[in-house]
Design an enzyme around this catalytic site. Structure first.
Site, mmCIF file in Angstrom:
data_model
loop_
_atom_site.group_PDB
_atom_site.id
_atom_site.type_symbol
_atom_site.label_atom_id
_atom_site.label_comp_id
_atom_site.label_asym_id
_atom_site.label_seq_id
_atom_site.Cartn_x
_atom_site.Cartn_y
_atom_site.Cartn_z
ATOM 1 N N SER A 1 0.888 -1.194 0.035
ATOM 2 C CA SER A 1 -0.138 -0.085 -0.355
ATOM 3 C C SER A 1 0.996 1.208 0.054
ATOM 4 O O SER A 1 1.676 1.413 -0.900
ATOM 5 C CB SER A 1 -1.020 0.055 1.209
ATOM 6 O OG SER A 1 -2.083 0.906 1.002
ATOM 7 N N ASP B 1 -10.235 -4.954 -3.871
ATOM 8 C CA ASP B 1 -9.607 -4.381 -2.761
ATOM 9 C C ASP B 1 -10.381 -3.365 -1.934
ATOM 10 O O ASP B 1 -10.155 -3.428 -0.603
ATOM 11 C CB ASP B 1 -8.264 -3.504 -3.475
ATOM 12 C CG ASP B 1 -7.438 -2.790 -2.683
ATOM 13 O OD1 ASP B 1 -6.287 -3.623 -2.157
ATOM 14 O OD2 ASP B 1 -7.733 -1.682 -2.147
ATOM 15 N N HIS C 1 -8.487 -5.010 1.014
ATOM 16 C CA HIS C 1 -7.213 -4.302 0.941
ATOM 17 C C HIS C 1 -6.181 -4.702 2.372
ATOM 18 O O HIS C 1 -5.053 -4.866 1.993
ATOM 19 C CB HIS C 1 -7.233 -2.786 1.132
ATOM 20 C CG HIS C 1 -6.065 -2.041 1.058
ATOM 21 N ND1 HIS C 1 -5.272 -1.847 0.012
ATOM 22 C CD2 HIS C 1 -5.342 -1.144 1.734
ATOM 23 C CE1 HIS C 1 -4.218 -1.402 -0.072
ATOM 24 N NE2 HIS C 1 -4.123 -0.813 1.210
#
Ligand SMILES: *[C@@H]1O[C@H](CO)[C@@H](O)[C@H](O)[C@H]1NC(C)=O
Ligand SMILES: *[C@@H]1O[C@H](CO)[C@@H](O)[C@H](O)[C@H]1NC(C)=O
Ligand SMILES: *[C@@H]1O[C@H](CO)[C@@H](O)[C@H](O)[C@H]1NC(C)=O
Ligand SMILES: *[C@@H]1O[C@H](CO)[C@@H](O)[C@H](O)[C@H]1NC(C)=O
Ligand SMILES: *[C@@H]1O[C@H](CO)[C@@H](O)[C@H](O)[C@H]1NC(C)=O
Length: 283
Positions: free
Chosen positions: A96, A209, A264
């Site tokens: 990320s 996600d 995510h």
């Protein structure tokens, strides 16, 4: 004969001397996270490749991960300086926001030795969405309001502001965004040459996600100004090869991985993703 740990150790050492040892791996955590969130990755890498040195970056953890991106890159570069010069190559895995730090480190560090960069659901082409995890900070935010916030001077001091990418106000993005925009359209030719040192760029993302918006940003796709998602190949920076992405692609150095059904916050703990799409690319 049953093999004890000492036997295994000796066998491993002999193999290591005879064939090859694995390069160090740097793990960079995401926003609102710390090094412990990378434990599954660390364990699986060490099991698969015994003897690998794994460095979990223990800086800018939790709320401090909201600090300005360039400051994070500056301090993390200092911290990793030895690792990035003690061997011939380093693997960098960024999750990320950690992938954005990886991208910036690679592009802006002359003489870095990172040759494998694995971007694990990172907003490589920016973020234009309002994930629930930010709502504690900006409970009433709209996308327009966030654009005004992030493209202000104060907003650029917040990590997310550095990769906030409003496709409807692309001109403002190019003008105000002082992190992702200059990485994508560099004026310093080193920032392209440094990127071209990569031997492998693995871009992992997926449609479920829910935090990276659009999720295709994890593979350099993005919204056009009508909010329709276009793939990497149609991006102007790709066509013009502004920072080397097209060259890497044409040299078969990019790997595009799409995995469905992963929310995510689970990417770095998903054993299938780690086993199939991360470990095989480490050297
Ligand atoms: C780096 O590469 C050179 C030449 O390929 C080799 O001789 C040397 O042992 C390598 N060093 C390390 C630390 O792997
Ligand atoms: C958010 O909106 C609610 C309802 O409109 C309001 O009561 C609250 O004060 C707002 N919060 C902030 C931080 O602006
Ligand atoms: C990566 O995969 C996605 C989903 O299949 C696709 O839309 C995209 O065009 C691919 N990108 C590249 C660079 O191959
Ligand atoms: C890409 O190159 C074309 C032709 O040289 C130029 O007109 C255009 O402005 C460039 N775009 C970017 C984003 O650099
Ligand atoms: C491109 O790279 C992949 C591995 O990343 C390899 O399997 C494939 O054979 C390569 N293709 C060419 C044309 O070199």
């Amino acid at each position: 004969m049953k093999r004890g740990p000492i036997h295994i150790c000796i066998i491993y050492l002999l193999l290591c001397l005879r064939t090859h040892c694995y390069s160090p791996v740097v793990l960079m955590h995401g926003i609102f996270d710390g090094p412990d969130t990378m434990n599954t990755l660390e364990t699986m890498i060490k099991d698969a490749h015994p003897g690998t040195e794994v460095y979990k970056v223990d800086m800018f953890n939790n709320d401090v991960s909201l600090f300005k991106m360039w400051d994070q890159v500056y301090w993390i570069r200092k911290h990793l300086k030895e690792i990035m010069s003690s061997s011939n190559s380093t693997n960098f895995i960024g999750f990320s926001q950690g992938g954005m730090i990886g991208r910036a480190l690679i592009q802006t560090t002359n003489n870095h030795n990172i040759d494998t960069f694995i971007s694990l659901s990172a907003p490589l082409n920016g973020e234009f969405g309002f994930p629930i995890i930010y709502q504690k900070y900006w409970p009433n935010a709209t996308l327009e309001w966030l654009t005004d916030l992030f493209y202000s001077r104060a907003g650029q001091d917040i990590s997310v502001g550095g990769y906030w990418h409003d496709p409807i106000k692309e001109d403002r993005y190019r003008e105000k965004c002082n992190f992702l925009a200059p990485l994508t359209y560099p004026t310093n030719p080193d920032w392209k040459n440094n990127f071209l040192k990569l031997k492998k760029l693995v871009m992992i993302g997926g449609p479920n996600d829910e935090v990276i918006k659009p999720w295709q940003s994890s593979q350099f796709g993005f919204f056009n100004n009508k909010e329709k998602v276009l793939p990497m190949e149609q991006m102007d920076f790709y066509k013009n090869d502004t920072f080397g992405l097209r060259t890497l692609f044409e040299q078969n150095k990019t790997v595009n991985v799409t995995v469905p059904n992963i929310f995510h916050t689970y990417w770095h703990e998903d054993v299938d993703v780690i086993r199939k799409y991360i470990i095989p690319y480490l050297n």
